[in-house]
Design an enzyme around this catalytic site. Structure first.
Site, PDB file in Angstrom:
ATOM      1  N   THR A 121       0.812  -1.221   0.000  1.00 51.29           N
ATOM      2  CA  THR A 121       0.000   0.000   0.000  1.00 51.29           C
ATOM      3  C   THR A 121       0.846   1.273   0.000  1.00 51.29           C
ATOM      4  O   THR A 121       1.976   1.277   0.527  1.00 51.29           O
ATOM      5  CB  THR A 121      -0.910   0.015   1.260  1.00 51.29           C
ATOM      6  OG1 THR A 121      -1.454   1.310   1.439  1.00 51.29           O
ATOM      7  CG2 THR A 121      -0.128  -0.316   2.527  1.00 51.29           C
ATOM      8  N   ASP A 122       0.270   2.356  -0.509  1.00 47.51           N
ATOM      9  CA  ASP A 122       0.955   3.658  -0.461  1.00 47.51           C
ATOM     10  C   ASP A 122       1.072   4.191   0.966  1.00 47.51           C
ATOM     11  O   ASP A 122       1.851   5.116   1.228  1.00 47.51           O
ATOM     12  CB  ASP A 122       0.244   4.699  -1.347  1.00 47.51           C
ATOM     13  CG  ASP A 122      -1.201   5.011  -0.936  1.00 47.51           C
ATOM     14  OD1 ASP A 122      -1.743   4.336  -0.034  1.00 47.51           O
ATOM     15  OD2 ASP A 122      -1.788   5.929  -1.543  1.00 47.51           O
ATOM     16  N   GLU A 123       0.301   3.600   1.891  1.00 46.00           N
ATOM     17  CA  GLU A 123       0.358   4.089   3.280  1.00 46.00           C
ATOM     18  C   GLU A 123       1.727   3.891   3.909  1.00 46.00           C
ATOM     19  O   GLU A 123       2.045   4.536   4.912  1.00 46.00           O
ATOM     20  CB  GLU A 123      -0.700   3.391   4.123  1.00 46.00           C
ATOM     21  CG  GLU A 123      -2.094   3.769   3.720  1.00 46.00           C
ATOM     22  CD  GLU A 123      -3.050   3.760   4.901  1.00 46.00           C
ATOM     23  OE1 GLU A 123      -2.606   3.868   6.034  1.00 46.00           O
ATOM     24  OE2 GLU A 123      -4.241   3.640   4.631  1.00 46.00           O
ATOM     25  N   TYR A 145      -1.503  -0.465  11.110  1.00 49.58           N
ATOM     26  CA  TYR A 145      -1.700  -1.178   9.836  1.00 49.58           C
ATOM     27  C   TYR A 145      -0.547  -0.904   8.878  1.00 49.58           C
ATOM     28  O   TYR A 145       0.076  -1.827   8.343  1.00 49.58           O
ATOM     29  CB  TYR A 145      -3.031  -0.752   9.188  1.00 49.58           C
ATOM     30  CG  TYR A 145      -3.110  -1.071   7.709  1.00 49.58           C
ATOM     31  CD1 TYR A 145      -3.179  -2.389   7.274  1.00 49.58           C
ATOM     32  CD2 TYR A 145      -3.088  -0.052   6.736  1.00 49.58           C
ATOM     33  CE1 TYR A 145      -3.226  -2.689   5.906  1.00 49.58           C
ATOM     34  CE2 TYR A 145      -3.141  -0.344   5.390  1.00 49.58           C
ATOM     35  CZ  TYR A 145      -3.207  -1.669   4.973  1.00 49.58           C
ATOM     36  OH  TYR A 145      -3.245  -1.965   3.631  1.00 49.58           O
ATOM     37  N   LYS A 149       2.433  -3.337   7.279  1.00 51.37           N
ATOM     38  CA  LYS A 149       2.654  -3.525   5.833  1.00 51.37           C
ATOM     39  C   LYS A 149       4.081  -3.145   5.457  1.00 51.37           C
ATOM     40  O   LYS A 149       4.720  -3.823   4.651  1.00 51.37           O
ATOM     41  CB  LYS A 149       1.637  -2.700   5.022  1.00 51.37           C
ATOM     42  CG  LYS A 149       0.197  -3.162   5.121  1.00 51.37           C
ATOM     43  CD  LYS A 149      -0.045  -4.587   4.652  1.00 51.37           C
ATOM     44  CE  LYS A 149       0.079  -4.748   3.145  1.00 51.37           C
ATOM     45  NZ  LYS A 149      -0.345  -6.115   2.710  1.00 51.37           N
TER      46      LYS A 149
HETATM   47  P1  NAD Z   1      -9.689  -7.302   2.614  1.00 48.70           P
HETATM   48  O1  NAD Z   1      -9.638  -7.028   4.072  1.00 48.70           O
HETATM   49  O2  NAD Z   1     -10.925  -7.012   1.857  1.00 48.70           O
HETATM   50  O3  NAD Z   1      -9.355  -8.852   2.364  1.00 48.70           O
HETATM   51  C1  NAD Z   1      -8.342  -9.521   3.053  1.00 48.70           C
HETATM   52  C2  NAD Z   1      -8.550 -11.014   2.857  1.00 48.70           C
HETATM   53  O4  NAD Z   1      -7.481 -11.702   3.514  1.00 48.70           O
HETATM   54  C3  NAD Z   1      -9.850 -11.519   3.459  1.00 48.70           C
HETATM   55  O5  NAD Z   1     -10.498 -12.380   2.540  1.00 48.70           O
HETATM   56  C4  NAD Z   1      -9.407 -12.272   4.699  1.00 48.70           C
HETATM   57  O6  NAD Z   1     -10.260 -13.356   5.018  1.00 48.70           O
HETATM   58  C5  NAD Z   1      -8.022 -12.763   4.298  1.00 48.70           C
HETATM   59  N1  NAD Z   1      -7.128 -12.944   5.434  1.00 48.70           N
HETATM   60  C6  NAD Z   1      -6.827 -12.060   6.425  1.00 48.70           C
HETATM   61  N2  NAD Z   1      -5.947 -12.592   7.278  1.00 48.70           N
HETATM   62  C7  NAD Z   1      -5.673 -13.846   6.819  1.00 48.70           C
HETATM   63  C8  NAD Z   1      -4.821 -14.889   7.277  1.00 48.70           C
HETATM   64  N3  NAD Z   1      -4.084 -14.775   8.384  1.00 48.70           N
HETATM   65  N4  NAD Z   1      -4.765 -16.041   6.548  1.00 48.70           N
HETATM   66  C9  NAD Z   1      -5.510 -16.169   5.425  1.00 48.70           C
HETATM   67  N5  NAD Z   1      -6.347 -15.218   4.962  1.00 48.70           N
HETATM   68  C10 NAD Z   1      -6.419 -14.075   5.654  1.00 48.70           C
HETATM   69  O7  NAD Z   1      -8.450  -6.549   2.015  1.00 48.70           O
HETATM   70  P2  NAD Z   1      -8.262  -5.828   0.598  1.00 48.70           P
HETATM   71  O8  NAD Z   1      -8.770  -4.452   0.685  1.00 48.70           O
HETATM   72  O9  NAD Z   1      -8.757  -6.730  -0.476  1.00 48.70           O
HETATM   73  O10 NAD Z   1      -6.679  -5.743   0.534  1.00 48.70           O
HETATM   74  C11 NAD Z   1      -5.907  -6.813  -0.022  1.00 48.70           C
HETATM   75  C12 NAD Z   1      -4.450  -6.455   0.071  1.00 48.70           C
HETATM   76  O11 NAD Z   1      -4.206  -5.229  -0.615  1.00 48.70           O
HETATM   77  C13 NAD Z   1      -3.965  -6.243   1.514  1.00 48.70           C
HETATM   78  O12 NAD Z   1      -2.676  -6.804   1.623  1.00 48.70           O
HETATM   79  C14 NAD Z   1      -3.924  -4.728   1.664  1.00 48.70           C
HETATM   80  O13 NAD Z   1      -2.922  -4.346   2.591  1.00 48.70           O
HETATM   81  C15 NAD Z   1      -3.579  -4.305   0.258  1.00 48.70           C
HETATM   82  N6  NAD Z   1      -4.035  -2.944  -0.136  1.00 48.70           N
HETATM   83  C16 NAD Z   1      -5.367  -2.619  -0.035  1.00 48.70           C
HETATM   84  C17 NAD Z   1      -5.786  -1.356  -0.472  1.00 48.70           C
HETATM   85  C18 NAD Z   1      -7.231  -0.967  -0.455  1.00 48.70           C
HETATM   86  O14 NAD Z   1      -7.530   0.175  -0.828  1.00 48.70           O
HETATM   87  N7  NAD Z   1      -8.151  -1.839  -0.078  1.00 48.70           N
HETATM   88  C19 NAD Z   1      -4.865  -0.441  -0.968  1.00 48.70           C
HETATM   89  C20 NAD Z   1      -3.519  -0.808  -1.046  1.00 48.70           C
HETATM   90  C21 NAD Z   1      -3.131  -2.079  -0.634  1.00 48.70           C
END
Ligand code: NAD
Length: 334
Positions: A121-123, A145, A149
């Site tokens: 993430t950009d965070e 968080y 990351k």
């Molecule tokens: P989300 O919370 O919607 O989904 C996370 C998924 O991971 C869920 O299905 C959950 O059940 C699973 N999970 C969590 N812990 C787990 C574990 N210990 N073992 C197995 N499964 C596990 O998240 P998202 O928004 O889809 O984000 C996905 C990735 O992208 C993350 O790594 C997040 O840091 C990154 N990200 C998200 C955003 C955003 O805007 N949503 C932006 C940049 C990066």
């Protein structure tokens, strides 16, 4: 190919994308189905003979080892991803995001995985009042968080340097689109406004985020999976910069509500004023071109939330959530 977190928001869109690519023979989703993971996000994909769904935790070293030895690539989305929860449950974030990532990398090293895409993430760059963070910018996470990351990014890149695991890291801005869990600002505000309820904005609503359609992020991640150079980081941006107040204005309009539905509340702790990334590297080196105009994407998202209330209705969804006692608040994180 293993996709961790494939039942979550971004992971589920990525699984759809992989199954649409005819050269991907098989996709195995490994997902613990936490409060944020929903099999319904893959309801059309689960019937595919090319998709295997494994409910399991990335912290389960034996399970991870067994799966990794039978696959050639890993795209790693699984994480605790909701900023507000990280204030209360930092240990869970460190376990899943850092130790879980290490568990996958360790198995990847043992079994000679050919590509490991670590989704971040950009965070991790922290707040920037001006300018844009490039992949070489220092990391300055300000909430648990983002700290977890940033740590996982370092763990992943160190596996490349020490053991030659072919890791690429992607860092994207705030994603939006269908399937997003209602702890994030867009589905939260839409669900409340559609139910005739009010919403709250932190501070004066002046925090700036870059809003990227989830399918554009998935385009970038697929390019990195196919052509990214191991050991490299790729920023994925190209969305639309908006203050939270500007975003709220668009959502009010799409949901047919007025500003009287908005209450201003004191800012939360460590609410970074602005994130901004330079994403020219992935554009120049891999040909990434974000395709979704923001207003089209937002209209598509609101329409999806209107039609799929069963997916996000908090009363149904959060019944068994481990953090159900925590009040869901709008967050600036995507
Ligand atoms: P989300 O919370 O919607 O989904 C996370 C998924 O991971 C869920 O299905 C959950 O059940 C699973 N999970 C969590 N812990 C787990 C574990 N210990 N073992 C197995 N499964 C596990 O998240 P998202 O928004 O889809 O984000 C996905 C990735 O992208 C993350 O790594 C997040 O840091 C990154 N990200 C998200 C955003 C955003 O805007 N949503 C932006 C940049 C990066």
């Amino acid at each position: 190919m293993i996709v961790t977190g494939g039942a979550g928001f971004i992971g589920s869109h990525f699984v759809k994308r992989l199954l649409a690519a005819q050269d991907i023979a098989e996709v195995t989703v490994l997902d613990a189905l936490t409060y944020a993971g929903h099999k319904e996000n893959l309801e059309h994909e689960l019937v595919s003979p090319r998709l295997n769904f494994v409910r399991g935790n990335i912290l389960d070293a034996a399970l991870v080892d067994d799966l990794v030895q039978r696959h050639d690539a890993i795209v790693h989305f699984a994480a605790e991803s909701h900023v507000d929860r990280s204030f209360f449950e930092a240990a869970t974030f460190l376990a899943s995001n850092v130790v879980g990532t290490h568990t996958l990398l360790d198995a990847a090293k043992r079994h000679g995985i050919q590509k490991f895409v670590h989704v971040s993430t950009d965070e991790v760059y922290g707040p920037l009042a001006t300018g844009h963070a490039s992949e070489r910018s220092p990391l300055n996470p300000t909430v648990p968080y983002a700290a977890s990351k940033a740590c996982s990014d370092m763990v992943a890149l160190s596996a490349f340097h020490t053991d030659g695991v072919p890791v690429c890291v992607t860092r994207s801005s705030n994603n939006f689109g269908p399937n997003q869990h209602p702890e994030k600002i867009i589905p939260l505000f839409v669900s409340k406004l559609l139910a005739g309820q009010g919403v709250t904005l932190h501070g004066q609503g002046q925090h700036v985020r870059n809003w990227l359609h989830v399918e554009d992020n998935c385009q970038g991640i697929e390019l990195v999976l196919r052509r990214g150079i191991p050991g490299e980081i790729y920023n994925i941006g190209g969305g639309t910069d908006l203050t939270n107040k500007e975003l709220t204005g668009r959502l009010l309009e799409l949901c047919g509500a007025g500003w009287d539905a908005v209450t201003y509340v004191p800012d939360r702790k460590s609410n970074d004023i602005r994130y901004a990334m330079d994403w020219s590297k992935i554009a120049d080196d891999l040909g990434y071109r974000p395709a979704w105009p923001f207003d089209d994407g937002l209209a598509q998202s609101v329409a999806w939330y209107k039609e799929n209330s069963f997916q996000w209705a908090p009363a149904e969804r959060d019944e068994d959530a481990p953090m159900a006692e925590i009040t869901v608040r709008p967050t600036a994180e995507g």
